[in-house]
Write a protein that holds these residues in place. Structure first.
Motif, PDB file in Angstrom:
ATOM      1  N   SER A   1       0.851  -1.186   0.000  1.00  9.80           N
ATOM      2  CA  SER A   1       0.000   0.000   0.000  1.00  9.80           C
ATOM      3  C   SER A   1       0.889   1.239   0.000  1.00  9.80           C
ATOM      4  CB  SER A   1      -0.919   0.002   1.229  1.00  9.80           C
ATOM      5  OG  SER A   1      -0.173  -0.052   2.419  1.00  9.80           O
ATOM      6  N   ARG A   2       0.587   2.190  -0.889  1.00 12.22           N
ATOM      7  CA  ARG A   2       1.427   3.384  -0.973  1.00 12.22           C
ATOM      8  C   ARG A   2       0.608   4.670  -1.076  1.00 12.22           C
ATOM      9  NH1 ARG A   2       6.453   3.293  -4.976  1.00 12.22           N
ATOM     10  NH2 ARG A   2       4.882   3.590  -6.601  1.00 12.22           N
ATOM     11  N   THR A   3      -0.470   4.688  -1.837  1.00 11.15           N
ATOM     12  CA  THR A   3      -1.318   5.877  -1.921  1.00 11.15           C
ATOM     13  C   THR A   3      -2.101   6.014  -0.621  1.00 11.15           C
ATOM     14  OG1 THR A   3      -1.523   5.538  -4.302  1.00 11.15           O
ATOM     15  CG2 THR A   3      -3.118   7.021  -3.283  1.00 11.15           C
ATOM     16  N   GLN A   4      -2.192   7.243  -0.095  1.00 13.79           N
ATOM     17  CA  GLN A   4      -2.783   7.421   1.227  1.00 13.79           C
ATOM     18  C   GLN A   4      -4.304   7.412   1.232  1.00 13.79           C
ATOM     19  OE1 GLN A   4      -1.103  10.634   3.598  1.00 13.79           O
ATOM     20  NE2 GLN A   4       0.804  10.514   2.439  1.00 13.79           N
ATOM     21  N   THR A   5      -4.929   7.981   0.218  1.00 12.27           N
ATOM     22  CA  THR A   5      -6.376   8.205   0.251  1.00 12.27           C
ATOM     23  C   THR A   5      -7.001   7.795  -1.073  1.00 12.27           C
ATOM     24  OG1 THR A   5      -5.984  10.142   1.667  1.00 12.27           O
ATOM     25  CG2 THR A   5      -8.174   9.949   0.684  1.00 12.27           C
ATOM     26  N   ALA A   6      -8.153   7.152  -0.999  1.00  9.55           N
ATOM     27  CA  ALA A   6      -8.877   6.776  -2.218  1.00  9.55           C
ATOM     28  C   ALA A   6      -9.742   7.920  -2.730  1.00  9.55           C
ATOM     29  CB  ALA A   6      -9.748   5.551  -1.956  1.00  9.55           C
ATOM     30  N   ILE A   7     -10.586   8.467  -1.846  1.00 11.37           N
ATOM     31  CA  ILE A   7     -11.523   9.532  -2.221  1.00 11.37           C
ATOM     32  C   ILE A   7     -11.438  10.616  -1.161  1.00 11.37           C
ATOM     33  CG2 ILE A   7     -13.932  10.118  -2.705  1.00 11.37           C
ATOM     34  CD1 ILE A   7     -14.365   7.133  -3.389  1.00 11.37           C
ATOM     35  N   ASP A   8     -11.253  11.862  -1.592  1.00  4.00           N
ATOM     36  CA  ASP A   8     -11.102  12.971  -0.663  1.00  4.00           C
ATOM     37  C   ASP A   8     -12.407  13.754  -0.554  1.00  4.00           C
ATOM     38  OD1 ASP A   8      -9.769  14.463   1.174  1.00  4.00           O
ATOM     39  OD2 ASP A   8      -8.359  15.367  -0.242  1.00  4.00           O
ATOM     40  N   LYS A   9     -12.562  14.481   0.567  1.00  2.00           N
ATOM     41  CA  LYS A   9     -13.798  15.239   0.823  1.00  2.00           C
ATOM     42  C   LYS A   9     -13.703  16.614   0.171  1.00  2.00           C
ATOM     43  CE  LYS A   9     -12.815  17.299   5.311  1.00  2.00           C
ATOM     44  NZ  LYS A   9     -13.377  18.586   4.944  1.00  2.00           N
TER      45      LYS A   9
ATOM     46  N   ALA B   1      -6.507   9.336   9.913  1.00  2.00           N
ATOM     47  CA  ALA B   1      -7.021   9.696   8.591  1.00  2.00           C
ATOM     48  C   ALA B   1      -7.613   8.464   7.924  1.00  2.00           C
ATOM     49  CB  ALA B   1      -5.913  10.294   7.721  1.00  2.00           C
ATOM     50  N   GLY B   2      -8.521   8.686   6.973  1.00  2.00           N
ATOM     51  CA  GLY B   2      -9.252   7.587   6.367  1.00  2.00           C
ATOM     52  C   GLY B   2      -8.834   7.286   4.942  1.00  2.00           C
ATOM     53  N   ALA B   3      -8.994   6.047   4.540  1.00  2.00           N
ATOM     54  CA  ALA B   3      -8.880   5.711   3.127  1.00  2.00           C
ATOM     55  C   ALA B   3     -10.000   6.396   2.350  1.00  2.00           C
ATOM     56  CB  ALA B   3      -8.948   4.203   2.935  1.00  2.00           C
ATOM     57  N   LEU B   4     -11.170   6.486   2.966  1.00  2.00           N
ATOM     58  CA  LEU B   4     -12.299   7.232   2.414  1.00  2.00           C
ATOM     59  C   LEU B   4     -12.555   8.418   3.338  1.00  2.00           C
ATOM     60  CD1 LEU B   4     -14.684   7.704   0.529  1.00  2.00           C
ATOM     61  CD2 LEU B   4     -15.951   5.950   1.783  1.00  2.00           C
ATOM     62  N   GLN B   5     -12.294   9.638   2.847  1.00  2.00           N
ATOM     63  CA  GLN B   5     -12.464  10.869   3.617  1.00  2.00           C
ATOM     64  C   GLN B   5     -13.815  11.481   3.229  1.00  2.00           C
ATOM     65  OE1 GLN B   5      -9.812  10.861   6.020  1.00  2.00           O
ATOM     66  NE2 GLN B   5      -8.962  12.783   5.307  1.00  2.00           N
ATOM     67  N   VAL B   6     -14.732  11.587   4.189  1.00  2.00           N
ATOM     68  CA  VAL B   6     -16.135  11.905   3.906  1.00  2.00           C
ATOM     69  C   VAL B   6     -16.464  13.310   4.390  1.00  2.00           C
ATOM     70  CG1 VAL B   6     -18.504  11.218   4.426  1.00  2.00           C
ATOM     71  CG2 VAL B   6     -16.759   9.470   4.017  1.00  2.00           C
ATOM     72  N   GLY B   7     -17.171  14.066   3.547  1.00  6.63           N
ATOM     73  CA  GLY B   7     -17.532  15.436   3.879  1.00  6.63           C
ATOM     74  C   GLY B   7     -19.016  15.627   4.135  1.00  6.63           C
ATOM     75  N   ARG B   8     -19.459  16.859   4.072  1.00  7.80           N
ATOM     76  CA  ARG B   8     -20.815  17.266   4.460  1.00  7.80           C
ATOM     77  C   ARG B   8     -21.862  16.718   3.480  1.00  7.80           C
ATOM     78  NH1 ARG B   8     -19.730  22.081   4.469  1.00  7.80           N
ATOM     79  NH2 ARG B   8     -19.319  22.332   6.705  1.00  7.80           N
ATOM     80  N   GLY B   9     -22.893  16.113   4.063  1.00 15.40           N
ATOM     81  CA  GLY B   9     -24.027  15.667   3.275  1.00 15.40           C
ATOM     82  C   GLY B   9     -23.772  14.457   2.399  1.00 15.40           C
TER      83      GLY B   9
ATOM     84  N   VAL C   1     -15.190  10.524   8.712  1.00 19.19           N
ATOM     85  CA  VAL C   1     -16.084  11.660   8.474  1.00 19.19           C
ATOM     86  C   VAL C   1     -15.489  12.873   9.183  1.00 19.19           C
ATOM     87  CG1 VAL C   1     -18.434  12.544   8.686  1.00 19.19           C
ATOM     88  CG2 VAL C   1     -18.042  10.073   8.418  1.00 19.19           C
ATOM     89  N   ILE C   2     -15.157  13.916   8.425  1.00 16.82           N
ATOM     90  CA  ILE C   2     -14.521  15.106   8.978  1.00 16.82           C
ATOM     91  C   ILE C   2     -15.340  16.328   8.593  1.00 16.82           C
ATOM     92  CG2 ILE C   2     -12.430  16.501   9.070  1.00 16.82           C
ATOM     93  CD1 ILE C   2     -10.853  14.055   8.210  1.00 16.82           C
ATOM     94  N   GLU C   3     -15.883  17.026   9.608  1.00 17.85           N
ATOM     95  CA  GLU C   3     -16.743  18.184   9.356  1.00 17.85           C
ATOM     96  C   GLU C   3     -17.779  17.830   8.301  1.00 17.85           C
ATOM     97  OE1 GLU C   3     -13.858  21.239   8.482  1.00 17.85           O
ATOM     98  OE2 GLU C   3     -13.524  21.647  10.595  1.00 17.85           O
ATOM     99  N   GLY C   4     -18.396  16.692   8.526  1.00 17.94           N
ATOM    100  CA  GLY C   4     -19.330  16.131   7.562  1.00 17.94           C
ATOM    101  C   GLY C   4     -20.741  16.089   8.103  1.00 17.94           C
ATOM    102  N   ASP C   5     -21.324  17.249   8.401  1.00 14.99           N
ATOM    103  CA  ASP C   5     -22.674  17.304   8.947  1.00 14.99           C
ATOM    104  C   ASP C   5     -23.664  16.574   8.038  1.00 14.99           C
ATOM    105  OD1 ASP C   5     -21.486  18.909  10.805  1.00 14.99           O
ATOM    106  OD2 ASP C   5     -22.576  20.743  10.272  1.00 14.99           O
TER     107      ASP C   5
ATOM    108  N   GLN D   1     -15.382   9.714  13.228  1.00 16.49           N
ATOM    109  CA  GLN D   1     -16.234  10.887  13.032  1.00 16.49           C
ATOM    110  C   GLN D   1     -15.663  12.032  13.849  1.00 16.49           C
ATOM    111  OE1 GLN D   1     -20.408  10.234  13.890  1.00 16.49           O
ATOM    112  NE2 GLN D   1     -20.854  12.427  13.990  1.00 16.49           N
ATOM    113  N   TYR D   2     -15.500  13.213  13.212  1.00 10.83           N
ATOM    114  CA  TYR D   2     -14.895  14.352  13.888  1.00 10.83           C
ATOM    115  C   TYR D   2     -15.614  15.639  13.490  1.00 10.83           C
ATOM    116  CZ  TYR D   2     -11.391  17.829  15.259  1.00 10.83           C
ATOM    117  OH  TYR D   2     -10.750  18.916  15.807  1.00 10.83           O
TER     118      TYR D   2
END
Length: 471
Positions: free
Chosen positions: A167-175, A196-204, A222-226, A245-246
């Motif tokens: 594994s070398r790439t840090q993130t699959a999908i960014d928020k 940090a997540g492989a899947l970084q999730v945002g709002r909504g 989930v980061i600032e992902g209301d 969740q943060y």
């Protein structure tokens, strides 16, 4: 004396993962195609269907507002690269030039001397996760060592005829945008950094029917992902934590399978390892199966508020099944909490300070009701500590109600009670136990308060469970 009402059993979890996703109808992204230009040239709010096969990503995908990233059956997003060109070196095999440059490290590990969990790159041989060791001398069959100074990876097994990936790439999908949907994908083998997540999730966002597995740190973060919803995902075998969740309000985490997380040796007792951890957030965690994680099953920590943990099956986790810590206004109800707390390591033991089934730590306005709490290391620990101030006032143990639970303690060492430190004594009326039902096998003193172990009659004389039953 009235009999306590029976605790409601959580319903069985239905199917999870990509097999439950709806068929994808949209722009197809073929294996080997860089997805970002395809996404960027389409109108916002488009649907993209990743074709069956392994899509190896070298950088995070950045969706736009309203986009849907979906998978055809068998679509995998991978953060790993194939390793070739191995050479025999003494009792090991080596490949050079594949590691990133040394980078800042963080995180607390179960092994707090060598700290192997801080490094993000994992190695897989024919799909099997290898164990990291921290020196060339420790390399053995089934293990690997990454020497970042010389940019060399060593393994203890002959790689000839085997597929080795790192594994070398840090993130699959960014928020990168709001209101994104992610569905039907397998997301695996990303070198995510601690917290940090492989899947970084945002709002909504809507994240449903995916499998997120074998990533180094957090599977879904989930980061600032209301107002995000996570449902019917399988989140398994991630190195630190299944779901995080943060600073996210109103998040719904429902009907997910969260299992076997913390494969990479993060601190089991007290550093964000295990199933789900949420901080400074609100929402509900409902109808999930949180099982066999090497850490806490469900952890609300630091200024959580309006949190509801309900209808989950939380079992066989190494530390607490549920921990509600320095937070406000929580409801923990209708969960099945079984066989948790038997796998903790450093800095932990068997006392009520270490929890077990459900642990309410220096929190206010918390209800623990209608749960089945069975055969945990300790059944229920209510803790009062000195923890400072938060955004809704001083963290203090206050207005905690434990009602209508069925508590089974078969293990003769299992206990239940209220503990306090000298600077934070439990105030009168701060904790109420009522209308609970206990099934206690063996041993007479299974309850504790103010530093004393107590019999059932002494527990009741202390003001707890006066209308409850013990058989």
């Amino acid at each position: 004396m009235p009999t306590a009402p029976p605790a409601a059993a959580a319903a069985a979890l239905g199917p999870t993962g990509p097999s439950t996703a709806k068929p994808c109808k949209g722009t197809v992204i073929a294996v080997g195609v860089d997805p970002q230009p395809v996404i960027d040239t389409a109108p916002e709010g488009a649907t993209f269907c990743f074709a069956k096969g392994v899509h190896r990503l070298t950088k995070p995908i950045r969706p736009r507002t309203g986009d849907t990233l979906a998978g055809e059956p068998g679509a995998i997003l991978s953060g790993a690269v194939r390793l070739t060109g191995w050479q025999r070196t003494g009792n090991a095999w080596a490949v050079r030039g594949v590691l990133p440059a040394p980078y800042p490290l963080k995180g607390q590990c179960e092994d707090n001397q060598a700290n192997p969990c801080r490094l993000g790159e994992q190695l897989f041989a024919d799909g099997k996760h290898l164990t990291r060791v921290m020196s060339l001398a420790q390399v053995r069959p089934g293990a690997f060592y990454g020497d970042y100074r010389s940019n060399t990876v060593y393994v203890g097994d002959d790689p000839t005829g085997h597929a080795l990936e790192m594994s070398r790439t840090q993130t699959a999908i960014d928020k990168s945008a709001d209101d994104v949907t992610v569905t039907g994908l397998t997301i695996e083998r990303f070198a995510s950094r601690p917290q940090a997540g492989a899947l970084q999730v945002g709002r909504g966002w809507t994240v449903t029917a995916n499998e997120v597995r074998w990533n180094h740190a957090v599977g879904i973060m989930v980061i600032e992902g209301d107002n995000t919803e996570l449902s019917r995902n399988t989140v398994a075998d991630n190195g630190q934590l299944g779901i995080g969740q943060y600073k996210s309000a109103g998040v719904k985490i429902t009907a997910n399978l969260v299992t076997r997380n913390n494969t990479d040796g993060f601190w089991i007792a007290d550093w964000e390892s295990g199933g789900i951890k949420s901080t400074r957030s609100s929402g509900e965690v409902r109808d999930n199966d949180i099982v066999a994680n090497r850490g806490i099953g469900m952890w609300s920590d630091i200024a959580e508020y309006d949190r509801r943990i309900t209808g989950n099956r939380i079992r066989d986790n190494a530390a607490d099944g549920i921990r509600y810590e320095i937070s406000y206004a929580g409801v923990i109800d209708q969960n099945v909490v079984e066989r948790n707390g038997f796998g903790t390591g450093r800095g932990s033991g068997g006392s009520l300070w270490d929890g077990g089934g459900i642990n309410v730590n220096t929190s206010s306005d918390v209800e623990v009701r209608g749960n089945l709490i069975r055969d945990n290391r300790n059944a229920l620990s209510i803790q009062s500590r000195t923890r400072g101030d938060g955004p809704r006032g001083t963290y203090v143990l206050r207005n905690v109600l434990v009602e209508g639970n069925l508590v089974v303690m078969t293990d003769a060492a299992s206990t239940l009670g209220v503990v306090e430190n000298k600077r934070s004594p439990v105030q009168p009326g701060a904790v109420t136990f009522r209308r609970n039902s206990y099934q206690v096998a063996g041993g007479k003193e299974r309850f504790a308060f103010r530093g004393r172990t107590m019999s059932w009659s002494q527990w009741q004389e202390s003001g707890f469970d006066k209308d409850s039953v013990n058989s």
